[in-house]
Every structure is written in structure tokens, then in C-alpha cells.
Design a protein around this motif. Structure first.
Motif, PDB file in Angstrom:
ATOM      1  N   SER A  81      31.554  48.317  28.820  1.00 40.33           N
ATOM      2  CA  SER A  81      30.244  48.815  29.248  1.00 40.33           C
ATOM      3  C   SER A  81      30.273  50.322  29.431  1.00 40.33           C
ATOM      4  N   ASP A  82      29.176  50.963  29.025  1.00 38.68           N
ATOM      5  CA  ASP A  82      29.017  52.400  29.207  1.00 38.68           C
ATOM      6  C   ASP A  82      28.810  52.695  30.691  1.00 38.68           C
ATOM      7  N   ALA A  83      29.602  53.587  31.245  1.00 40.21           N
ATOM      8  CA  ALA A  83      29.582  53.815  32.696  1.00 40.21           C
ATOM      9  C   ALA A  83      28.289  54.458  33.171  1.00 40.21           C
ATOM     10  N   ASP A  84      27.667  55.306  32.357  1.00 44.68           N
ATOM     11  CA  ASP A  84      26.456  56.000  32.789  1.00 44.68           C
ATOM     12  C   ASP A  84      25.229  55.097  32.783  1.00 44.68           C
ATOM     13  N   SER A  85      25.161  54.176  31.828  1.00 43.11           N
ATOM     14  CA  SER A  85      23.950  53.369  31.660  1.00 43.11           C
ATOM     15  C   SER A  85      24.139  51.896  31.999  1.00 43.11           C
ATOM     16  N   LEU A  86      25.387  51.439  32.156  1.00 44.82           N
ATOM     17  CA  LEU A  86      25.710  50.022  32.353  1.00 44.82           C
ATOM     18  C   LEU A  86      25.299  49.166  31.161  1.00 44.82           C
ATOM     19  N   VAL A  87      25.187  49.766  29.991  1.00 40.48           N
ATOM     20  CA  VAL A  87      24.875  49.031  28.773  1.00 40.48           C
ATOM     21  C   VAL A  87      26.167  48.460  28.194  1.00 40.48           C
ATOM     22  N   ILE A  88      26.148  47.192  27.799  1.00 39.60           N
ATOM     23  CA  ILE A  88      27.310  46.558  27.177  1.00 39.60           C
ATOM     24  C   ILE A  88      27.425  47.050  25.743  1.00 39.60           C
ATOM     25  N   VAL A  89      28.580  47.618  25.405  1.00 38.99           N
ATOM     26  CA  VAL A  89      28.776  48.182  24.066  1.00 38.99           C
ATOM     27  C   VAL A  89      29.846  47.427  23.278  1.00 38.99           C
ATOM     28  N   GLY A  90      30.491  46.440  23.888  1.00 42.22           N
ATOM     29  CA  GLY A  90      31.507  45.667  23.185  1.00 42.22           C
ATOM     30  C   GLY A  90      31.652  44.286  23.781  1.00 42.22           C
ATOM     31  N   VAL A  91      31.818  43.283  22.926  1.00 38.19           N
ATOM     32  CA  VAL A  91      31.965  41.880  23.363  1.00 38.19           C
ATOM     33  C   VAL A  91      33.075  41.225  22.562  1.00 38.19           C
ATOM     34  N   GLU A  92      33.985  40.591  23.243  1.00 38.58           N
ATOM     35  CA  GLU A  92      35.040  39.804  22.597  1.00 38.58           C
ATOM     36  C   GLU A  92      35.388  38.647  23.528  1.00 38.58           C
ATOM     37  N   VAL A  93      36.032  37.631  22.986  1.00 34.35           N
ATOM     38  CA  VAL A  93      36.456  36.487  23.788  1.00 34.35           C
ATOM     39  C   VAL A  93      37.917  36.211  23.489  1.00 34.35           C
ATOM     40  N   ALA A  94      38.750  36.228  24.521  1.00 35.18           N
ATOM     41  CA  ALA A  94      40.180  35.944  24.376  1.00 35.18           C
ATOM     42  C   ALA A  94      40.459  34.509  24.790  1.00 35.18           C
ATOM     43  N   THR A  95      41.466  33.928  24.160  1.00 34.38           N
ATOM     44  CA  THR A  95      41.857  32.558  24.491  1.00 34.38           C
ATOM     45  C   THR A  95      43.117  32.524  25.342  1.00 34.38           C
ATOM     46  N   VAL A  96      43.497  33.663  25.896  1.00 33.90           N
ATOM     47  CA  VAL A  96      44.639  33.748  26.811  1.00 33.90           C
ATOM     48  C   VAL A  96      44.148  34.295  28.147  1.00 33.90           C
ATOM     49  N   GLY A  97      44.847  33.936  29.209  1.00 32.96           N
ATOM     50  CA  GLY A  97      44.413  34.352  30.538  1.00 32.96           C
ATOM     51  C   GLY A  97      44.743  35.788  30.868  1.00 32.96           C
ATOM     52  N   SER A  98      45.667  36.402  30.125  1.00 31.17           N
ATOM     53  CA  SER A  98      46.067  37.781  30.409  1.00 31.17           C
ATOM     54  C   SER A  98      45.193  38.766  29.638  1.00 31.17           C
ATOM     55  N   GLY A 137      43.106  28.516  41.529  1.00 34.58           N
ATOM     56  CA  GLY A 137      43.334  27.255  40.832  1.00 34.58           C
ATOM     57  C   GLY A 137      43.518  27.461  39.339  1.00 34.58           C
ATOM     58  N   PHE A 138      43.954  26.408  38.657  1.00 35.63           N
ATOM     59  CA  PHE A 138      44.172  26.455  37.213  1.00 35.63           C
ATOM     60  C   PHE A 138      43.208  25.491  36.540  1.00 35.63           C
ATOM     61  N   ARG A 139      42.422  26.014  35.581  1.00 37.46           N
ATOM     62  CA  ARG A 139      41.451  25.190  34.875  1.00 37.46           C
ATOM     63  C   ARG A 139      41.316  25.656  33.424  1.00 37.46           C
ATOM     64  N   PRO A 140      40.829  24.778  32.526  1.00 38.04           N
ATOM     65  CA  PRO A 140      40.568  25.212  31.147  1.00 38.04           C
ATOM     66  C   PRO A 140      39.488  26.290  31.141  1.00 38.04           C
ATOM     67  N   ALA A 141      39.730  27.373  30.410  1.00 40.03           N
ATOM     68  CA  ALA A 141      38.807  28.496  30.455  1.00 40.03           C
ATOM     69  C   ALA A 141      38.931  29.354  29.210  1.00 40.03           C
ATOM     70  N   TYR A 142      38.000  30.283  29.084  1.00 47.32           N
ATOM     71  CA  TYR A 142      38.065  31.373  28.121  1.00 47.32           C
ATOM     72  C   TYR A 142      38.067  32.683  28.903  1.00 47.32           C
ATOM     73  N   ASN A 143      38.454  33.749  28.237  1.00 49.43           N
ATOM     74  CA  ASN A 143      38.554  35.059  28.888  1.00 49.43           C
ATOM     75  C   ASN A 143      37.666  36.070  28.150  1.00 49.43           C
ATOM     76  N   PRO A 144      36.339  36.028  28.388  1.00 51.03           N
ATOM     77  CA  PRO A 144      35.448  36.987  27.732  1.00 51.03           C
ATOM     78  C   PRO A 144      35.764  38.414  28.163  1.00 51.03           C
ATOM     79  N   GLN A 145      35.718  39.324  27.198  1.00 52.46           N
ATOM     80  CA  GLN A 145      35.963  40.743  27.444  1.00 52.46           C
ATOM     81  C   GLN A 145      34.673  41.522  27.195  1.00 52.46           C
ATOM     82  N   LEU A 146      34.268  42.323  28.177  1.00 53.21           N
ATOM     83  CA  LEU A 146      33.072  43.148  28.036  1.00 53.21           C
ATOM     84  C   LEU A 146      33.431  44.614  28.231  1.00 53.21           C
TER      85      LEU A 146
END
Length: 433
Positions: free
Chosen positions: A263-280, A252-261
Motif C-alpha cells: 500500500s502507498d503510505a501517503d494515500s493508503l491505496v493498495i498497489v500490489g496484491v499476492e497470495v502466499a501458501t506459506v505462513g512465513s 492456534g494453528f489452522r488451514p490458511a492462506y497468507n495474502p500479501q498487500l
């Protein structure tokens, strides 16, 4: 013979009881709220204290300690609660929230203002948490996986309008502001002035939202044009101009944001956070690599992404900093080897094609889903189904709190000594990601 009726004690839940109990005894040792507080009290919150004007010896009401507000949001996030009003209600009934407050009265306005106004402080805390985990040898940045997750915005689907409608609404809003200003100045009654001030404030907020919506339209028109669609059909939301109608996971199509995370593969620790306003996800890889490099002070050795990120331009730029692992698109002609370099390929793109054809790369790439999808799933399980705030800046603050809460639990599992809990994960039984 008359049957004797049994005499029993039945519950009387309307009876008042008075119990002598301190807040400290409400929670057992190792409770998650205690872990959150152990983390918060070890952080340097000088940036959060900088905006507090009440000082010793001065006048005015004492401010609520930032430690309390930060701890409440971290615990609420881990508890799957994302609404400031819901948290304020829990302060009256839930022992963990009462323990975190320690008798301090907190309302939903204070909670909401803290979350939306502390973006820089939250971002700094994330960098500090990552740095401490790197110093403990937990985060090594050998392989970092990036992924986006479209999250429903607070804006309603019916709030989107085209340019002509927005311009009409904005003209009406400006007229309403002018009229209410004139009425407020002409009416001497104080009670009526207060009501007029509230109406004027609401009208100004509506005017500002409509101005933002009109300012966003050129960006949406450009996206439509790149997609081969009619730019005149571009629409922006009157309630959250930065929200975009996106195709969601259910089709479906709905109003949304596209958070980008990231993560370090060995520890699963999040090392970067951004939010995109486009679906791609196109164009999101290089900015995230730059963010993680600046945040961690070192380049990641390998970067794992899915097929939505692997545009040639992004591959070329990212390859200057790290080794990219992402799927090569399958050609229409099945007889063509997708991993064979093309004459039009740059050196970086050709190397990426050939690399992804090796068995070693296929093994490494398998870690992408195990990392990114796992982190995304934990975020969903903690209530990241829909944002309760509006605007890109506020959404970014919400995502930073999610990242801090996630990393806190990874710290508990992988480096509990950083919280003063002992030297092994078994020091806190029953605590997972």
C-alpha cells in the motif's frame, strides 16, 4: 358506570399493499451503491466481454452485463458479504442490490463463476485504477508498505492427510470413477443416467483434488525439512490442496492462506496484491516489489516491511530497486550494536543496518504500521476473516476484488472527480475509507 373502551388503530402487518415505485427512487443521491456503479460504468470491461458468445442477431440467451456482476461483488465486499449465495439472497430483499441489478435476474452460480473466472480482468482493473490515481497525483510511490495477513482457508482441519493415506484414497477414487463410467454406459434409462453422471462428476472432482494434494506434498516436505522437522509428517488437504496449516494471530494453528498487500503510505491505496501458501513472509518482498514496479511503471522510492521480510538475500535484491526500511534483528549479546556493519555483510546489508540506526529512518519506519495495519484492518472489517472459495487462483480473485473495493473508496475520498462526483472529498459526505 361501565368504562368506555378506547378505540384505536392497531397495526395489521398481514395486510397486502401495492406500491408504485421505480428502482431509481430506492436509493438517495450519494448512496454507496451509486458510487460503485459510477466507478464500474467508467471502466473498460472489454476483457470481461470477450468471453460472451451471445451477439446481436445471433441465437441463445442474452448474457448478464459484466458491469452488473462486478458492481454486485464490489458492493458486497464493501458490505462485508463474501458468499455468492448470501448475495443472491440479498438480491431479493435489499434495495441497494436490487438497484444494482436493475431488474436483471442473477443467481449464485453466475456470481460464483464470474468471481473465479475473471482473475486476469480483475488484475487489469486494479492496474488501471492505480494508474488513474497516479495520474491524478494521489499515488506517488514515495513510500510503500507491505504486510501479510493470514486468513482462514475454506478447508477443514480434519481434511489433511499424509502421503500413504492420500495414495490410498486416490486409488479408491480412481476405482470409483471407472466403476461409475461403466455403470453409466450400461444403463439405458435416461433418469438413472443423469444421476450416474452427477455421481461420476463428483467422483472425478474428488480424484482431481486428491491428485493435487499428492502433487503439493513435496513442497510441504521441503518446508518441513527447512524447519528441521520430519518431512514424513507432511500433510496436505483433500479439499483444498493449496491451503497450508499456519500459526494464526491467536496462537492456534489452522488451514490458511497468507495474502500479501502493498500500500502507498501517503494515500493508503493498495498497489500490489499476492497470495502466499506459506505462513512465513520470508521471500515475499522482492516478488512484490517487482509486481508493483511492473503494475505502476515506476520504482517505489522506499519499501517498508516488518521483521518477517528482512532476510539478507531479500535485502540485497530489493536494494537494487528501492531503499528498504525494516527492523534490524537484536543480537543475543546486548553489548553488540545491531546497526554496526558486520564483516560478513554485503554492501547492501551493511547500508541497511546503518540506515536503520538513524533518527530519520526511525521516523520513516513508523509509517509502516500506520499504512499496512490500517489497510489490513479495513479488509478484516469488510469480512476478510475466512475465504469461502478453495484454491489459490480463486483466493487471488477474492483478494483482487478486496483491493478494487478498497481503492474505490480511496478514490471517492481523494479523487472523486474520477467518478464524476465533484472536486473535493466533501462532495460525498459521510464516506470514509
Amino acid at each position: 358506570m361501565t368504562k368506555t373502551r378506547a378505540r384505536v388503530l392497531r397495526p395489521n402487518r398481514g395486510q397486502m399493499e401495492f406500491r408504485a415505485s421505480d428502482l431509481e427512487s430506492l436509493l438517495p443521491e450519494g448512496h454507496r451503491a451509486r458510487l460503485v456503479w459510477a466507478y464500474v460504468e467508467r471502466q473498460d470491461l472489454s476483457r470481461f466481454y470477450a468471453g460472451i458468445r451471445a451477439v446481436d442477431g445471433g441465437v441463445g440467451r442474452s448474457a448478464i452485463a459484466p458491469e452488473i456482476l462486478l458492481a454486485l461483488w464490489l458492493y458486497a465486499t464493501l458490505d462485508g458479504v463474501g458468499s455468492a449465495r448470501a448475495v443472491s439472497r440479498l438480491l431479493e430483499s435489499h434495495d441497494a442490490y436490487r438497484w444494482l441489478c436493475g431488474g436483471v435476474q442473477v443467481n449464485h452460480h453466475t456470481l460464483s463463476d464470474f468471481r473465479k473466472d475473471q482473475g486476469e480482468g480483475l488484475d487489469e482493473l486494479l492496474s488501471v485504477s492505480i494508474a488513474s490515481l497516479m495520474a491524478a497525483g494521489v499515488v506517488k510511490l514515495k513510500q510503500v508498505a507491505q504486510d501479510g495477513m493470514r486468513v482462514r482457508a475454506s478447508a477443514g482441519a480434519g481434511s489433511f492427510r499424509r502421503k500413504e493415506k492420500l495414495e490410498g484414497y486416490l486409488e479408491a477414487a480412481r476405482a470409483a470413477v471407472a466403476r461409475l463410467k461403466a455403470e453409466a454406459e450400461a444403463d439405458p434409462a435416461q433418469a438413472e443416467r443423469a444421476r450416474e453422471a452427477a455421481r461420476l462428476r463428483a467422483a472425478k472432482e474428488r480424484e482431481a483434488r486428491l491428485e493435487k494434494a499428492l502433487a503439493r506434498l513435496p513442497e510441504i516436505e521441503a518446508i518441513k525439512q527447512r524447519q528441521g522437522k520430519n518431512p514424513d509428517q507432511a500433510r496436505a488437504s483433500m479439499t483444498d490442496a493449496e491451503a497450508t496449516v499456519m500459526k494464526m494471530g491467536d496462537g492456534g494453528f489452522r488451514p490458511a492462506y497468507n495474502p500479501q498487500l502493498a500500500s502507498d503510505a501517503d494515500s493508503l491505496v493498495i498497489v500490489g496484491v499476492e497470495v502466499a501458501t506459506v505462513g512465513s513472509d520470508q521471500g515475499q518482498m522482492v516478488p512484490m516489489i517487482e509486481q508493483v514496479t511492473a503494475r505502476c511503471g515506476q520504482l517505489p522510492e522506499a519499501w517498508l516491511v516488518d521483521g518477517g521480510y528482512v532476510g539478507h538475500e531479500q535485502i540485497e535484491q530489493a536494494s537494487q530497486s528501492t531503499v528498504v526500511y525494516g527492523p534490524v534483528p537484536q543480537p543475543k549479546d546486548k553489548a553488540v550494536d545491531p546497526h554496526q556493519a558486520k564483516a560478513s555483510d554485503s554492501e547492501a546489508v551493511a547500508a541497511w543496518r546503518q540506515r536503520m540506526g538513524t533518527d530519520e529512518a526511525k521516523v520513516i519506519y513508523k509509517r509502516r504500521a500506520a499504512t499496512a495495519e490500517c489497510v489490513n484492518a479495513h479488509s478484516r472489517n469488510r469480512g476478510l476473516q475466512q475465504f469461502r472459495v478453495r484454491g489459490l487462483a480463486k483466493v487471488k480473485c477474492v483478494m483482487l476484488i478486496f483491493a478494487l473495493a478498497h481503492n474505490l473508496m480511496r478514490m471517492v475520498s481523494l479523487a472523486p472527480e474520477l467518478l464524476g462526483l465533484g472536486t473535493g472529498a466533501s462532495a460525498v459526505p459521510g464516506i470514509g475509507v
